[in-house]
Design a protein around this motif. Sequence first.
Motif, PDB file in Angstrom:
ATOM      1  N   VAL A  95      -7.891 -18.551   1.866  1.00  0.00           N
ATOM      2  CA  VAL A  95      -7.721 -17.430   0.935  1.00  0.00           C
ATOM      3  C   VAL A  95      -8.736 -16.351   1.289  1.00  0.00           C
ATOM      4  CG1 VAL A  95      -7.805 -16.697  -1.472  1.00  0.00           C
ATOM      5  CG2 VAL A  95      -6.883 -18.948  -0.889  1.00  0.00           C
ATOM      6  N   ARG A  96      -8.229 -15.163   1.560  1.00  0.00           N
ATOM      7  CA  ARG A  96      -9.062 -14.001   1.888  1.00  0.00           C
ATOM      8  C   ARG A  96      -8.606 -12.853   0.994  1.00  0.00           C
ATOM      9  NH1 ARG A  96     -10.137 -13.997   7.629  1.00  0.00           N
ATOM     10  NH2 ARG A  96     -11.394 -12.141   7.242  1.00  0.00           N
ATOM     11  N   HIS A  97      -9.195 -11.684   1.170  1.00  0.00           N
ATOM     12  CA  HIS A  97      -8.784 -10.491   0.441  1.00  0.00           C
ATOM     13  C   HIS A  97      -8.387  -9.420   1.449  1.00  0.00           C
ATOM     14  CE1 HIS A  97     -10.849 -12.577  -2.804  1.00  0.00           C
ATOM     15  NE2 HIS A  97     -10.110 -11.839  -3.607  1.00  0.00           N
ATOM     16  N   LEU A  98      -7.524  -8.505   1.017  1.00  0.00           N
ATOM     17  CA  LEU A  98      -7.009  -7.476   1.923  1.00  0.00           C
ATOM     18  C   LEU A  98      -8.129  -6.712   2.629  1.00  0.00           C
ATOM     19  CD1 LEU A  98      -3.995  -5.786   0.102  1.00  0.00           C
ATOM     20  CD2 LEU A  98      -3.963  -7.281   2.089  1.00  0.00           C
ATOM     21  N   PHE A  99      -9.146  -6.338   1.887  1.00  0.00           N
ATOM     22  CA  PHE A  99     -10.200  -5.517   2.478  1.00  0.00           C
ATOM     23  C   PHE A  99     -11.001  -6.266   3.535  1.00  0.00           C
ATOM     24  CE2 PHE A  99     -10.521  -2.744  -1.617  1.00  0.00           C
ATOM     25  CZ  PHE A  99      -9.247  -2.264  -1.374  1.00  0.00           C
ATOM     26  N   ASP A 100     -10.899  -7.601   3.575  1.00  0.00           N
ATOM     27  CA  ASP A 100     -11.575  -8.378   4.620  1.00  0.00           C
ATOM     28  C   ASP A 100     -11.025  -8.044   6.005  1.00  0.00           C
ATOM     29  OD1 ASP A 100     -12.950  -9.640   2.579  1.00  0.00           O
ATOM     30  OD2 ASP A 100     -11.717 -11.452   2.625  1.00  0.00           O
ATOM     31  N   PHE A 101      -9.811  -7.514   6.052  1.00  0.00           N
ATOM     32  CA  PHE A 101      -9.155  -7.239   7.333  1.00  0.00           C
ATOM     33  C   PHE A 101      -9.334  -5.792   7.790  1.00  0.00           C
ATOM     34  CE2 PHE A 101      -6.926 -10.739   5.305  1.00  0.00           C
ATOM     35  CZ  PHE A 101      -6.960 -11.696   6.303  1.00  0.00           C
ATOM     36  N   MET A 102     -10.022  -4.995   6.996  1.00  0.00           N
ATOM     37  CA  MET A 102     -10.257  -3.599   7.362  1.00  0.00           C
ATOM     38  C   MET A 102     -11.286  -3.542   8.484  1.00  0.00           C
ATOM     39  SD  MET A 102      -8.608  -1.538   4.938  1.00  0.00           S
ATOM     40  CE  MET A 102      -9.464  -0.057   5.218  1.00  0.00           C
ATOM     41  N   GLN A 103     -11.071  -2.626   9.437  1.00  0.00           N
ATOM     42  CA  GLN A 103     -12.000  -2.430  10.550  1.00  0.00           C
ATOM     43  C   GLN A 103     -12.277  -0.940  10.693  1.00  0.00           C
ATOM     44  OE1 GLN A 103     -10.371  -4.224  14.047  1.00  0.00           O
ATOM     45  NE2 GLN A 103     -10.301  -6.270  13.157  1.00  0.00           N
ATOM     46  N   ASP A 104     -13.499  -0.558  10.410  1.00  0.00           N
ATOM     47  CA  ASP A 104     -13.927   0.839  10.504  1.00  0.00           C
ATOM     48  C   ASP A 104     -12.962   1.755   9.750  1.00  0.00           C
ATOM     49  OD1 ASP A 104     -16.126   0.068  12.064  1.00  0.00           O
ATOM     50  OD2 ASP A 104     -14.884   0.061  13.868  1.00  0.00           O
ATOM     51  N   ASN A 105     -12.519   2.817  10.403  1.00  0.00           N
ATOM     52  CA  ASN A 105     -11.596   3.774   9.779  1.00  0.00           C
ATOM     53  C   ASN A 105     -10.149   3.548  10.190  1.00  0.00           C
ATOM     54  OD1 ASN A 105     -13.590   5.041   8.386  1.00  0.00           O
ATOM     55  ND2 ASN A 105     -13.965   6.604   9.946  1.00  0.00           N
ATOM     56  N   ARG A 106      -9.882   2.406  10.807  1.00  0.00           N
ATOM     57  CA  ARG A 106      -8.521   2.126  11.254  1.00  0.00           C
ATOM     58  C   ARG A 106      -7.622   1.824  10.064  1.00  0.00           C
ATOM     59  NH1 ARG A 106      -8.954  -2.432  15.588  1.00  0.00           N
ATOM     60  NH2 ARG A 106      -6.718  -2.125  15.523  1.00  0.00           N
ATOM     61  N   PRO A 107      -6.370   2.281  10.085  1.00  0.00           N
ATOM     62  CA  PRO A 107      -5.463   1.969   8.973  1.00  0.00           C
ATOM     63  C   PRO A 107      -5.107   0.477   8.977  1.00  0.00           C
ATOM     64  CG  PRO A 107      -4.310   3.192  10.689  1.00  0.00           C
ATOM     65  CD  PRO A 107      -5.751   3.126  11.088  1.00  0.00           C
ATOM     66  N   LEU A 108      -4.903  -0.055   7.815  1.00  0.00           N
ATOM     67  CA  LEU A 108      -4.500  -1.456   7.665  1.00  0.00           C
ATOM     68  C   LEU A 108      -3.005  -1.482   7.413  1.00  0.00           C
ATOM     69  CD1 LEU A 108      -5.282  -4.458   7.369  1.00  0.00           C
ATOM     70  CD2 LEU A 108      -5.600  -4.010   4.925  1.00  0.00           C
ATOM     71  N   ILE A 109      -2.279  -2.179   8.273  1.00  0.00           N
ATOM     72  CA  ILE A 109      -0.825  -2.265   8.147  1.00  0.00           C
ATOM     73  C   ILE A 109      -0.465  -3.672   7.718  1.00  0.00           C
ATOM     74  CG2 ILE A 109       1.358  -2.108   9.381  1.00  0.00           C
ATOM     75  CD1 ILE A 109      -0.013  -0.059  11.225  1.00  0.00           C
ATOM     76  N   LEU A 110       0.331  -3.767   6.667  1.00  0.00           N
ATOM     77  CA  LEU A 110       0.805  -5.042   6.162  1.00  0.00           C
ATOM     78  C   LEU A 110       2.259  -5.225   6.534  1.00  0.00           C
ATOM     79  CD1 LEU A 110      -0.720  -4.878   2.579  1.00  0.00           C
ATOM     80  CD2 LEU A 110      -1.714  -5.930   4.614  1.00  0.00           C
ATOM     81  N   ASN A 111       2.583  -6.372   7.052  1.00  0.00           N
ATOM     82  CA  ASN A 111       3.955  -6.680   7.424  1.00  0.00           C
ATOM     83  C   ASN A 111       4.379  -7.917   6.651  1.00  0.00           C
ATOM     84  OD1 ASN A 111       6.405  -6.926   8.664  1.00  0.00           O
ATOM     85  ND2 ASN A 111       5.597  -7.555  10.637  1.00  0.00           N
TER      86      ASN A 111
END
Length: 116
Positions: A95-111
């Motif tokens: 179990v993680r959270h969405l913001f854990d996958f953010m990297q710098d200013n790159r957009p986060l895309i969910l599929n």
Amino acid sequence: LQKILILLHVTMCVVIGKTLMILFPNAMKRYILKQGEKSRMNENPKFSYENWGPTFFSFKYLLFVLKVKWKRLEDEAYEGRSAPNTPVVTFNGEVRHLFDFMQDNRPLILNFGSCT
């Protein structure tokens, strides 16, 4: 205020449901099984009504539904506001959270998808 309204609504539903289960057990069993058909849980032969049916409208049921509904209050997204940091489950079951996958200013895309 929202949590109090949810508490009142869920508590009322559980009290009415439990009362109906006591007064009309066969009718409620048919109703619950009919609801189970919608989620297809009746298709699992190891998942008999006797194992899970009596748990409907119990105190544990009340607490679980409250927990889920209260948690969903935090997950609401509104236009123009920051996205909620919703919990997600990885392929490994972590179990993680969405913001854990953010990297710098790159957009986060969910599929999203499913496989059967």
